[in-house]
Write an enzyme that holds these catalytic residues in place. Sequence first.
Site, PDB file in Angstrom:
ATOM      1  N   ASP A   8      -2.572  12.854  -8.975  1.00  9.20           N
ATOM      2  CA  ASP A   8      -2.008  11.590  -8.468  1.00  9.20           C
ATOM      3  C   ASP A   8      -2.532  10.365  -9.239  1.00  9.20           C
ATOM      4  O   ASP A   8      -3.721  10.040  -9.170  1.00  9.20           O
ATOM      5  CB  ASP A   8      -2.342  11.413  -6.984  1.00  9.20           C
ATOM      6  CG  ASP A   8      -1.772  12.516  -6.113  1.00  9.20           C
ATOM      7  OD1 ASP A   8      -1.671  13.665  -6.589  1.00  9.20           O
ATOM      8  OD2 ASP A   8      -1.465  12.251  -4.940  1.00  9.20           O
ATOM      9  N   GLU A  39       3.056   9.461  -7.099  1.00  5.86           N
ATOM     10  CA  GLU A  39       3.331   8.887  -5.769  1.00  5.86           C
ATOM     11  C   GLU A  39       2.475   7.660  -5.441  1.00  5.86           C
ATOM     12  O   GLU A  39       2.763   6.960  -4.476  1.00  5.86           O
ATOM     13  CB  GLU A  39       3.133   9.942  -4.668  1.00  5.86           C
ATOM     14  CG  GLU A  39       1.683  10.299  -4.428  1.00  5.86           C
ATOM     15  CD  GLU A  39       1.405  10.716  -2.989  1.00  5.86           C
ATOM     16  OE1 GLU A  39       2.312  10.758  -2.166  1.00  5.86           O
ATOM     17  OE2 GLU A  39       0.222  10.983  -2.701  1.00  5.86           O
ATOM     18  N   ASN A  40       1.419   7.399  -6.238  1.00  3.04           N
ATOM     19  CA  ASN A  40       0.532   6.269  -5.934  1.00  3.04           C
ATOM     20  C   ASN A  40       0.443   5.257  -7.075  1.00  3.04           C
ATOM     21  O   ASN A  40      -0.486   4.445  -7.124  1.00  3.04           O
ATOM     22  CB  ASN A  40      -0.887   6.782  -5.640  1.00  3.04           C
ATOM     23  CG  ASN A  40      -0.933   7.810  -4.540  1.00  3.04           C
ATOM     24  OD1 ASN A  40      -1.309   8.957  -4.768  1.00  3.04           O
ATOM     25  ND2 ASN A  40      -0.529   7.427  -3.343  1.00  3.04           N
ATOM     26  N   ASN A  67       4.149  12.226  -0.166  1.00  4.30           N
ATOM     27  CA  ASN A  67       4.440  11.515   1.076  1.00  4.30           C
ATOM     28  C   ASN A  67       4.655  10.016   0.863  1.00  4.30           C
ATOM     29  O   ASN A  67       5.228   9.347   1.719  1.00  4.30           O
ATOM     30  CB  ASN A  67       3.326  11.758   2.098  1.00  4.30           C
ATOM     31  CG  ASN A  67       1.955  11.540   1.517  1.00  4.30           C
ATOM     32  OD1 ASN A  67       1.607  12.140   0.486  1.00  4.30           O
ATOM     33  ND2 ASN A  67       1.166  10.700   2.146  1.00  4.30           N
ATOM     34  N   HIS A  68       4.196   9.464  -0.286  1.00  7.12           N
ATOM     35  CA  HIS A  68       4.394   8.029  -0.552  1.00  7.12           C
ATOM     36  C   HIS A  68       5.633   7.743  -1.401  1.00  7.12           C
ATOM     37  O   HIS A  68       5.891   6.591  -1.754  1.00  7.12           O
ATOM     38  CB  HIS A  68       3.164   7.451  -1.255  1.00  7.12           C
ATOM     39  CG  HIS A  68       1.940   7.418  -0.396  1.00  7.12           C
ATOM     40  ND1 HIS A  68       1.824   6.606   0.703  1.00  7.12           N
ATOM     41  CD2 HIS A  68       0.787   8.131  -0.456  1.00  7.12           C
ATOM     42  CE1 HIS A  68       0.641   6.790   1.279  1.00  7.12           C
ATOM     43  NE2 HIS A  68       0.001   7.723   0.600  1.00  7.12           N
ATOM     44  N   HIS A 151       2.436  19.454  -2.971  1.00  4.87           N
ATOM     45  CA  HIS A 151       1.733  18.265  -2.483  1.00  4.87           C
ATOM     46  C   HIS A 151       1.359  18.513  -1.022  1.00  4.87           C
ATOM     47  O   HIS A 151       2.195  18.378  -0.119  1.00  4.87           O
ATOM     48  CB  HIS A 151       2.666  17.060  -2.615  1.00  4.87           C
ATOM     49  CG  HIS A 151       1.977  15.744  -2.522  1.00  4.87           C
ATOM     50  ND1 HIS A 151       1.282  15.189  -3.564  1.00  4.87           N
ATOM     51  CD2 HIS A 151       1.857  14.860  -1.495  1.00  4.87           C
ATOM     52  CE1 HIS A 151       0.791  14.021  -3.200  1.00  4.87           C
ATOM     53  NE2 HIS A 151       1.111  13.797  -1.938  1.00  4.87           N
ATOM     54  N   HIS A 176      -2.310  15.663  -3.694  1.00  4.51           N
ATOM     55  CA  HIS A 176      -2.331  14.904  -2.435  1.00  4.51           C
ATOM     56  C   HIS A 176      -3.733  14.538  -1.960  1.00  4.51           C
ATOM     57  O   HIS A 176      -3.926  13.444  -1.449  1.00  4.51           O
ATOM     58  CB  HIS A 176      -1.598  15.635  -1.303  1.00  4.51           C
ATOM     59  CG  HIS A 176      -1.665  14.908   0.032  1.00  4.51           C
ATOM     60  ND1 HIS A 176      -1.089  13.673   0.226  1.00  4.51           N
ATOM     61  CD2 HIS A 176      -2.233  15.253   1.210  1.00  4.51           C
ATOM     62  CE1 HIS A 176      -1.303  13.287   1.486  1.00  4.51           C
ATOM     63  NE2 HIS A 176      -2.004  14.218   2.097  1.00  4.51           N
ATOM     64  N   HIS A 178      -6.420  13.955  -3.705  1.00  5.52           N
ATOM     65  CA  HIS A 178      -7.074  13.072  -4.677  1.00  5.52           C
ATOM     66  C   HIS A 178      -8.481  13.561  -5.042  1.00  5.52           C
ATOM     67  O   HIS A 178      -9.253  12.817  -5.654  1.00  5.52           O
ATOM     68  CB  HIS A 178      -7.139  11.619  -4.186  1.00  5.52           C
ATOM     69  CG  HIS A 178      -5.803  10.972  -4.040  1.00  5.52           C
ATOM     70  ND1 HIS A 178      -5.636   9.615  -3.912  1.00  5.52           N
ATOM     71  CD2 HIS A 178      -4.555  11.503  -4.004  1.00  5.52           C
ATOM     72  CE1 HIS A 178      -4.340   9.327  -3.786  1.00  5.52           C
ATOM     73  NE2 HIS A 178      -3.663  10.477  -3.834  1.00  5.52           N
TER      74      HIS A 178
HETATM   75 FE   LIG Z   1      -1.611  10.736  -3.562  1.00 11.81          FE
HETATM   76 FE   LIG Z   2       0.069  12.238  -0.939  1.00 12.49          FE
END
Ligand SMILES: [Fe+2]
Ligand SMILES: [Fe+2]
Length: 268
Positions: A8, A39-40, A67-68, A151, A176, A178
């Site tokens: 990520d 996603e981040n 999820n983001h 993820h 996910h 991290h």
């Molecule tokens: Fe993430």
């Molecule tokens: Fe995530």
Amino acid sequence: MKILFIGDVFGDAGRRVLAEHLPEIKAEFEVDLVIANGENVAGGRGITVNYVKKMKHYGVNVLTGGNHSFAQPEVFEDPKTKEIVLRPANFSCVKRGKGSTVFTLDDGRTVGIVNLMGKVFIEGKIRCPFKEVDEILNTMPECTHLFVDFHAEATSEKVCMAHYLDGRVGAVCGTHTHVQTNDARIFPGGTAFITDAGMTGPEYSAIGMTHEPIIYRILTGEPVKFVQSKEDPMFNGVFIELDDETKRAVKIEPIYRRYQFTAPMEDD
Ligand SMILES: [Fe+2]
Ligand SMILES: [Fe+2]
């Protein structure tokens, strides 16, 4: 086939690590394909069209999500980005975006890339990732190799997915949490696996954000604004080598590097 998968990518620090160091990492491992979980990228919340362009410029070929992903949904509609940005395939009730793609290299080799979301300890409407991946693999065109970004939160769900797909895909990489795990290995059927590739972003943080507001919320229960950390930039990812004849993994090597920036990051 040599694949670099990047955990990520988080905020300003993560983008700058890639801007300054991805070319040398790609050259060091003689990488054919770069996949990054994005996603981040935008301050922790999704990825914008502009940042997709930048990531591509830094050397990333395909971006996966999590999820983001829907914090910045426009990337799934913009013609310049929608082909290279994935979101988890098994989000229920979501029409925009796609959860798998086939990337074709200049030499004609193809990599089918699948992005899935776990169900364990994850909120939201998510279809079973195990049944979902079966459907995707059954309908995906024949590819030289297959790669899965799973993820998910729970280590147990991730390792079960690797067992489930062993011998059917070249690699299953978790994202996910991290936090890079110390369990990179090749399963008996030839599938490379790591529970979590980690995060490319600020190591001195609470998985990307400054820790003080988060601890305050833990202690008081009050809602607080999270702030991205930019301290101690690091690169987390894995290098994976797949045999083009047998499709089996021959190598998986975690990569963890710390960097220091000498100048302030450009303001974009
Ligand atoms: Fe993430
Ligand atoms: Fe995530």
